[in-house]
Each structure stands twice: as C-alpha cells, then as structure tokens.
Write a protein that holds these residues in place. Structure first.
Motif, PDB file in Angstrom:
ATOM      1  N   ALA A 106       0.828  -1.201   0.000  1.00 13.93           N
ATOM      2  CA  ALA A 106       0.000   0.000   0.000  1.00 13.93           C
ATOM      3  C   ALA A 106       0.868   1.260   0.000  1.00 13.93           C
ATOM      4  CB  ALA A 106      -0.918  -0.013   1.221  1.00 13.93           C
ATOM      5  N   LYS A 107       1.940   1.218   0.771  1.00 14.60           N
ATOM      6  CA  LYS A 107       2.846   2.373   0.861  1.00 14.60           C
ATOM      7  C   LYS A 107       3.490   2.671  -0.499  1.00 14.60           C
ATOM      8  CE  LYS A 107       7.185   3.760   3.075  1.00 14.60           C
ATOM      9  NZ  LYS A 107       8.251   3.341   4.025  1.00 14.60           N
ATOM     10  N   HIS A 108       4.015   1.643  -1.157  1.00 12.38           N
ATOM     11  CA  HIS A 108       4.730   1.843  -2.419  1.00 12.38           C
ATOM     12  C   HIS A 108       3.798   2.218  -3.565  1.00 12.38           C
ATOM     13  CE1 HIS A 108       8.730   0.819  -1.040  1.00 12.38           C
ATOM     14  NE2 HIS A 108       8.292  -0.309  -0.501  1.00 12.38           N
ATOM     15  N   VAL A 142      -2.703  -3.612  -9.491  1.00 10.55           N
ATOM     16  CA  VAL A 142      -1.980  -3.814  -8.231  1.00 10.55           C
ATOM     17  C   VAL A 142      -1.122  -5.079  -8.302  1.00 10.55           C
ATOM     18  CG1 VAL A 142      -2.252  -4.300  -5.759  1.00 10.55           C
ATOM     19  CG2 VAL A 142      -3.686  -2.570  -6.853  1.00 10.55           C
ATOM     20  N   ALA A 143      -1.703  -6.177  -8.823  1.00 12.41           N
ATOM     21  CA  ALA A 143      -0.950  -7.420  -8.918  1.00 12.41           C
ATOM     22  C   ALA A 143       0.246  -7.263  -9.859  1.00 12.41           C
ATOM     23  CB  ALA A 143      -1.867  -8.543  -9.399  1.00 12.41           C
ATOM     24  N   GLU A 148       6.265  -6.350 -10.663  1.00 11.71           N
ATOM     25  CA  GLU A 148       7.244  -5.721 -11.546  1.00 11.71           C
ATOM     26  C   GLU A 148       7.904  -4.502 -10.891  1.00 11.71           C
ATOM     27  OE1 GLU A 148       5.223  -4.828 -15.146  1.00 11.71           O
ATOM     28  OE2 GLU A 148       4.643  -6.900 -15.563  1.00 11.71           O
ATOM     29  N   LEU A 149       7.097  -3.466 -10.621  1.00 16.53           N
ATOM     30  CA  LEU A 149       7.667  -2.190 -10.189  1.00 16.53           C
ATOM     31  C   LEU A 149       8.206  -2.220  -8.767  1.00 16.53           C
ATOM     32  CD1 LEU A 149       5.068   0.284 -11.766  1.00 16.53           C
ATOM     33  CD2 LEU A 149       7.233  -0.528 -12.712  1.00 16.53           C
ATOM     34  N   VAL A 150       7.456  -2.832  -7.833  1.00 19.19           N
ATOM     35  CA  VAL A 150       7.862  -2.744  -6.425  1.00 19.19           C
ATOM     36  C   VAL A 150       8.309  -4.096  -5.873  1.00 19.19           C
ATOM     37  CG1 VAL A 150       6.310  -0.807  -6.003  1.00 19.19           C
ATOM     38  CG2 VAL A 150       5.483  -3.119  -5.596  1.00 19.19           C
ATOM     39  N   LYS A 151       8.513  -5.084  -6.748  1.00 18.44           N
ATOM     40  CA  LYS A 151       8.917  -6.405  -6.278  1.00 18.44           C
ATOM     41  C   LYS A 151      10.234  -6.346  -5.500  1.00 18.44           C
ATOM     42  CE  LYS A 151      10.245 -10.978  -7.956  1.00 18.44           C
ATOM     43  NZ  LYS A 151      10.472 -11.839  -9.129  1.00 18.44           N
ATOM     44  N   ALA A 152      11.206  -5.650  -6.044  1.00 15.88           N
ATOM     45  CA  ALA A 152      12.527  -5.587  -5.398  1.00 15.88           C
ATOM     46  C   ALA A 152      12.433  -4.941  -4.020  1.00 15.88           C
ATOM     47  CB  ALA A 152      13.510  -4.813  -6.287  1.00 15.88           C
ATOM     48  N   GLU A 153      11.651  -3.852  -3.936  1.00 13.31           N
ATOM     49  CA  GLU A 153      11.500  -3.175  -2.638  1.00 13.31           C
ATOM     50  C   GLU A 153      10.841  -4.082  -1.609  1.00 13.31           C
ATOM     51  OE1 GLU A 153      10.836  -1.973  -5.535  1.00 13.31           O
ATOM     52  OE2 GLU A 153      11.368   0.150  -5.742  1.00 13.31           O
ATOM     53  N   VAL A 162       9.340 -12.796  -3.779  1.00 17.17           N
ATOM     54  CA  VAL A 162       8.032 -12.825  -4.425  1.00 17.17           C
ATOM     55  C   VAL A 162       8.141 -13.735  -5.635  1.00 17.17           C
ATOM     56  CG1 VAL A 162       6.249 -11.490  -5.604  1.00 17.17           C
ATOM     57  CG2 VAL A 162       7.415 -10.513  -3.608  1.00 17.17           C
ATOM     58  N   VAL A 163       7.501 -14.902  -5.559  1.00 15.69           N
ATOM     59  CA  VAL A 163       7.621 -15.913  -6.605  1.00 15.69           C
ATOM     60  C   VAL A 163       6.698 -15.609  -7.776  1.00 15.69           C
ATOM     61  CG1 VAL A 163       7.327 -18.381  -7.116  1.00 15.69           C
ATOM     62  CG2 VAL A 163       8.274 -17.655  -4.911  1.00 15.69           C
ATOM     63  N   GLN A 164       5.465 -15.180  -7.479  1.00 13.15           N
ATOM     64  CA  GLN A 164       4.510 -14.953  -8.555  1.00 13.15           C
ATOM     65  C   GLN A 164       3.408 -14.036  -8.069  1.00 13.15           C
ATOM     66  OE1 GLN A 164       3.221 -18.482 -10.643  1.00 13.15           O
ATOM     67  NE2 GLN A 164       1.250 -17.597 -11.152  1.00 13.15           N
ATOM     68  N   THR A 165       2.878 -13.209  -8.977  1.00 10.06           N
ATOM     69  CA  THR A 165       1.707 -12.390  -8.691  1.00 10.06           C
ATOM     70  C   THR A 165       0.710 -12.589  -9.820  1.00 10.06           C
ATOM     71  OG1 THR A 165       2.563 -10.448  -9.857  1.00 10.06           O
ATOM     72  CG2 THR A 165       3.105 -10.646  -7.514  1.00 10.06           C
ATOM     73  N   GLY A 166      -0.538 -12.286  -9.550  1.00  7.74           N
ATOM     74  CA  GLY A 166      -1.534 -12.437 -10.597  1.00  7.74           C
ATOM     75  C   GLY A 166      -2.937 -12.210 -10.084  1.00  7.74           C
ATOM     76  N   VAL A 167      -3.900 -12.462 -10.944  1.00  9.87           N
ATOM     77  CA  VAL A 167      -5.312 -12.306 -10.621  1.00  9.87           C
ATOM     78  C   VAL A 167      -6.031 -13.578 -11.026  1.00  9.87           C
ATOM     79  CG1 VAL A 167      -7.439 -11.031 -11.118  1.00  9.87           C
ATOM     80  CG2 VAL A 167      -5.270  -9.808 -10.907  1.00  9.87           C
TER      81      VAL A 167
END
Length: 593
Positions: A106-108, A142-143, A148-153, A162-167
């Motif tokens: 939420a912060k990022h 968001v997913a 992509e954008l905030v995964k590293a943070e 973080v292995v995987q994100t999705g909907v």
C-alpha cells in the motif's frame, strides 16, 4: 437471572490454527502455523494516504467455496470471485508477515490500506481484493505492479522472495505449484528426487510423531476439558497458557492423526454439513455426543404457584379463540417512541440484513466510534432490559454480514460478553442466514480482534457448543467465551418440539450463571427466533425467582418496546407458550412433593 456454569464436554478437542498451503507434488499434508497479531507500526505516507492503525479495517477472512463434481458450484454456495494474489517463498507466510506485506505494498503504490478488502493469508500467498481508490488502480494493476515495479523493494524490506503475482480465483493461489521454467530435463529430475526425499522424510517423521504423541494426546485433551472457558474463573490464566502451548506444539502431522477416529467422521459430517455454507474442518477437530444428556431441572418455584401458572398456560393453549385474539392485540401494539431513523440512514442502511428489523433510535447498542474501522457507532443491535436499566439482560442482534463482522466482535469486546446464543444455521435452502463470523479452524483477525476457535462440541443433532479465545491485539488483553449454536429452528417455522430448545436453554444458563454481562442472542434478522428465545427465557427466569403473576403477552410488549418485530408470527408466540408450560411441568415433577 438464574444462570449456571456450562461444563466442558469430556471429549472436546482443541483445534490448532490452520493456514492452508500450496498443493505441491506429493504433498498430501497441510502445514499449520500460529497466527500472530498484525504489527502496529505506522507508515510514512503522503497527504492522500491513511495510516494503518486500529482504526483501519484490516480484516482477515477465511472463505472457501466447494466445487461440484461437474465443475459447477454446489447448491447453497456462490461462485468464487476473482482475487489478486502474491505468492512468496515463505511456506506458510504467516498472518503477521502477510499484513506487513500488505502495508508495504500500500505504501509503495500510494494506496490507503483501507483500499484492500477480503484479505487472507493462505499458505505462502497473500490474497486480496481492491475497492475503488483515488488512483483508480484495478486488481490487475496492483498485482502487476507488485510483480514488476515494487517487487525488489518488497523483497528487500521483508527478506523474502516474491515468486509470482496475478489475478484469479482464490484457489489458484492455494493450488499454485512452481513455475514452468523448472521443466528442463535436469531440473525436473532433480526436483523429482527432492520431492521423493521429502516425502520419505515426512513419512518417517509422521510415524515417529504419531507414536510419540498418541499416548499423550488423551491426557492433554482431558486437561483442556477440565480448564475450559466454562470452568472456574481462577483457571482462566492456566487455560489460556495451555491453549498457547497446544497451538504452538500442533504440527503438520495433525491430519495424519485424523484417521485414528473413523467412528466420529460420519456423525460429525452428517450433522455439520447440513447447516454450514462452507466446507467443514477435519472431523477430528470435533467431538459429538451420541444421545441426549438432559440437564436436571432446578428452580425455586413454589409448588402451588407452579400449578396455578401451568393451569393458566394450558387453558391459553386449549382456547384457540383466546389465543387468536391475544395475538391480534399484540400485532396492533405500537411501541412509543418507535423512530428508527439512524438505522435507516444512508450511511447505515447497508449494515442491516433486513431493513424491517432495526434498532430504535432511543434504545440501541452504540459502539465506540474511535475504535471502529469506519468511525461509526452503529450496529444493528438492541439492549434488552429485564428489570435493571443499568445492565441489559440480553443484546438482541442480527446475524453479522461479511462487512459487519468486525463491528460484531467490537460489540462483544466492549460489553464484556462471554456467552453468544446463535439460533439460525449459516444457510438454509441456499439462502444465507448469517455470515460465518468465526474461523472454521484456527484463528482469524477481524480488525483488532483475533478470534481463535479452541473447541467445537456437538451435543446432539439440534445444537453444538464452540469455545473461543478472543484477543485484542491492540491492548494484548485476552478473554474466553462460549457460543451455543441451535441448528434445528427453520427460518419459516418453529422447531418440531420444545424439548431440544429447553435443554439448550438450560445449558446456556448453566454457563452464564454469576456473570454480570448481557447474553448476545441472534438469529438471521434478530427479531423472530431471537425474540421467541428471549421471551421464553425471561418468563422462566421470572418464575424461578418466585414471581407469582406472569403475563406473557405483557412481557412480549415489554420486549417489543426495546426492539421492533420481536416474535414475528402467531406460531412463534404459541411455541413460546408451549415451551413455558412444558418447562413448568418439568419443574413441578422435579420438586419434592
């Protein structure tokens, strides 16, 4: 009121918190972990953001949907909705880490934490949905940004991957296996070898653990039964500590032990499945009583008074014209004042399960707005006073909706309630009667209230008893409470006989004796079945105190002065009269002649 202590059933089983895990190849077991409260640290945010605090609705829900064999959804369930998911390499992720992950996300993304709803920590995954937000970010947005954008943070700040994100549907996250890029020949062989080695290790460990714990399990169950929340007050701390130890020690091998009690399976499944809108926990999580164990009738009622009251009740039931006229007069009765503008306001309308049965403005339960996630003091609940206006005897309320569960537990906490009487199944004929406001197993967090299901005991086909361990994660205070769930009262009708309800009432009152807090009573709308139960209990309590003149119609008017619609039908009113007459008859038989 004359009430009593509820003995803990000797065969009650303590449940360990459960978080389902991903279904990896060869893994037939499910990991268990103890949920920890969400951290209370504030976030540094911009002007449009909100700080995650006890005032923000972080609610962890456990919902599951049963798929039919033909791929459709079974009758009585609703089709699953789409959720966003973030799958990590932590198995299980754990409640505290899941909430922290949500805070950072939420912060990022410059979102308020209140934008996330229907949050669950499921094995290694965090699942969620998104409500309308100022950034107009969708669930897929968001997913995608989380992957992509905030995964590293996220990985850097949480120390996980973080292995995987999705909907997708929520079960896509729980059924997740490793990505397909592991599919080349060498990695496939290596992965297969590792899985087989793990399976062998698990089998050996399971066998050893089963042998070591088999003899100690019964002794531990007996200790917990002797120290349950219905026991003496001076055992509460020991009981709570024992719960913590038991939950911490409970391992993933608990499922293997379930096969040791096949005799209970059919009994529990046949009873529980009829009255639930979700799949039931493992049969080993429950205990059942094979037959009626009726509570002894106890009362201080005078014999001559009892005979007089019984003759009056029987005449009432025999004289159908008199009964019809009395009900007609009750239907014409109008409470004064009877304004319900607060409950029917636009802000509160969606908090009512049935807009026809809401609290009066002048007599309603008020929540502490500063502690409420929506900063509102409204809940569809009414205090019911018997004789002391400073201390309600009951709180009559509706079955919680999915978005009012946190409000319900806030009411329980603020009024110090220790007994909940539930008079409706969760669903009946595919119609939802009440949302499940407790975890089906383990623990769940509803705003700042962590609810742990300690035990569930099926007394008979008509009712069961659940013990809860309630914690305010903000103050770190803990309490125990008991829910009595009556199952055989149809929404459109009355129970077949009064005996199950009268036996149910005696057990409720034995548990309650000596408490100085209201009993929470609810059905679906908090009016028909709720009003009938309160009417029967109030009249019988007055008789037990030696009151010689009892007017049931006047008592019902007194109750309706405090909440509209209490006792909805003539059949319910007649059932109340019959129940009172039968209990008085039982009391007279038990008195020395």
């Amino acid at each position: 009121m004359q009430h009593g202590e509820q003995p803990v059933p000797p065969s009650s089983t303590v449940l360990a918190p459960k978080i389902p895990t991903s279904s990896t190849p060869g893994d037939g077991l499910r990991d268990r972990a103890v949920s920890s409260p969400a951290p209370q640290a504030e976030l540094q945010q911009g002007p449009s953001e909100q700080v995650l605090s006890p005032g923000k609705p972080i609610m962890v829900e456990k919902k599951s949907y049963t798929e039919a064999k033909d791929g459709g959804v079974q009758r009585g369930t609703r089709p699953p909705d789409e959720y966003g998911y973030i799958i990590t390499d932590q198995k299980p992720l754990g409640l505290a880490a899941g909430v922290r992950l949500l805070e950072l996300l939420a912060k990022h993304l410059h979102l308020s934490t209140a934008s996330f709803i229907n949050i669950s920590v499921v094995g290694p995954a965090l699942t969620f949905r998104i409500r309308q937000n100022p950034q107009n970010l969708s669930l897929s947005d968001v997913a995608s940004q989380a992957g992509e954008l905030v995964k590293a943070e996220l990985e850097a700040e949480l120390g996980l991957k973080v292995v995987q994100t999705g909907v997708g549907e929520r079960n896509e996250a729980t059924a997740y296996s490793h990505p397909s890029h592991f599919g080349d020949g060498f990695h496939t062989v290596l992965l297969t070898f590792i899985v087989l080695a793990c399976m062998a290790g698990i089998a050996i460990a399971a066998s050893a653990a089963f042998c070591l714990r088999r003899h100690a399990k019964q002794r531990e169950k007996e200790r917990l039964a002797a120290l349950g929340p219905e026991g003496a007050a001076d055992t509460t701390l020991e009981y709570q500590e024992l719960c913590r130890q038991h939950m911490a020690a409970k391992s993933l091998f608990g499922r293997a032990e379930a096969s040791a009690a096949p005799a209970e399976t059919s009994r529990v499944s046949s009873v529980s499945s009829q009255f639930s809108d979700a799949p039931q926990p493992s049969p080993s999580s429950h205990s059942s009583t094979p037959s009626w164990c009726e509570e002894p009738v106890q009362s201080n009622m005078d014999i001559s008074t009892g005979h007089m009251i019984l003759a009056y009740m029987e005449d009432h039931l025999r004289n159908r014209d008199r009964l019809a006229k009395e009900w007609q007069a009750l239907c014409a009765y109008q409470a004064e004042p009877s304004i319900c503008s607060i409950a029917q306001s636009e802000a509160n309308l969606k908090k009512n399960r049935n807009p026809d049965y809401v609290p009066y403005d002048h007599v309603r339960i008020k929540l502490k707005a500063e502690s409420n996630p929506s900063r509102s003091d409204f809940i569809n609940a009414s205090p019911i006073i018997e004789h002391d206006p400073r201390m309600p005897a009951y709180i009559a309320t509706q079955g919680p909706l999915s978005h009012t569960i946190a409000d319900f537990w806030q009411m329980v906490w603020e009024h110090g309630c220790t007994v909940i009487v539930m008079l409706s199944p969760l669903a009946e004929d595919s119609v939802k009667q009440c949302d499940r406001y407790w975890p089906d197993e383990g623990s769940s967090l509803y705003h700042i209230y962590e609810v742990n299901l300690v035990s569930e005991h099926i007394w008979c086909e008509d009712f069961l008893v659940r013990s809860f361990y309630l914690k305010n994660v903000q103050s770190q205070e803990t309490r125990t409470l008991t829910q009595f769930h009556f199952l055989s009262w149809p929404a459109e009708g009355i129970p077949a006989t009064t005996r199950p309800l009268l036996d149910f009432r005696r057990k409720v009152n034995k548990c309650y004796r000596g408490r100085s807090c209201p009993i929470i009573v609810h059905c679906s709308d908090g009016a028909g079945r709720t009003g009938t139960y309160i009417l029967v209990d109030m009249v019988l309590n007055r008789m037990a105190k030696g009151v010689k003149e009892i007017d049931i119609a006047a008592t019902l008017e007194h109750i309706r002065d405090q909440r509209p619609g209490m006792v909805q039908t003539k059949d319910q009113f007649e059932f109340a009269l019959t129940a009172v007459a039968e209990e008085v008859n039982a009391i007279l038989k038990a008195l020395p002649q």
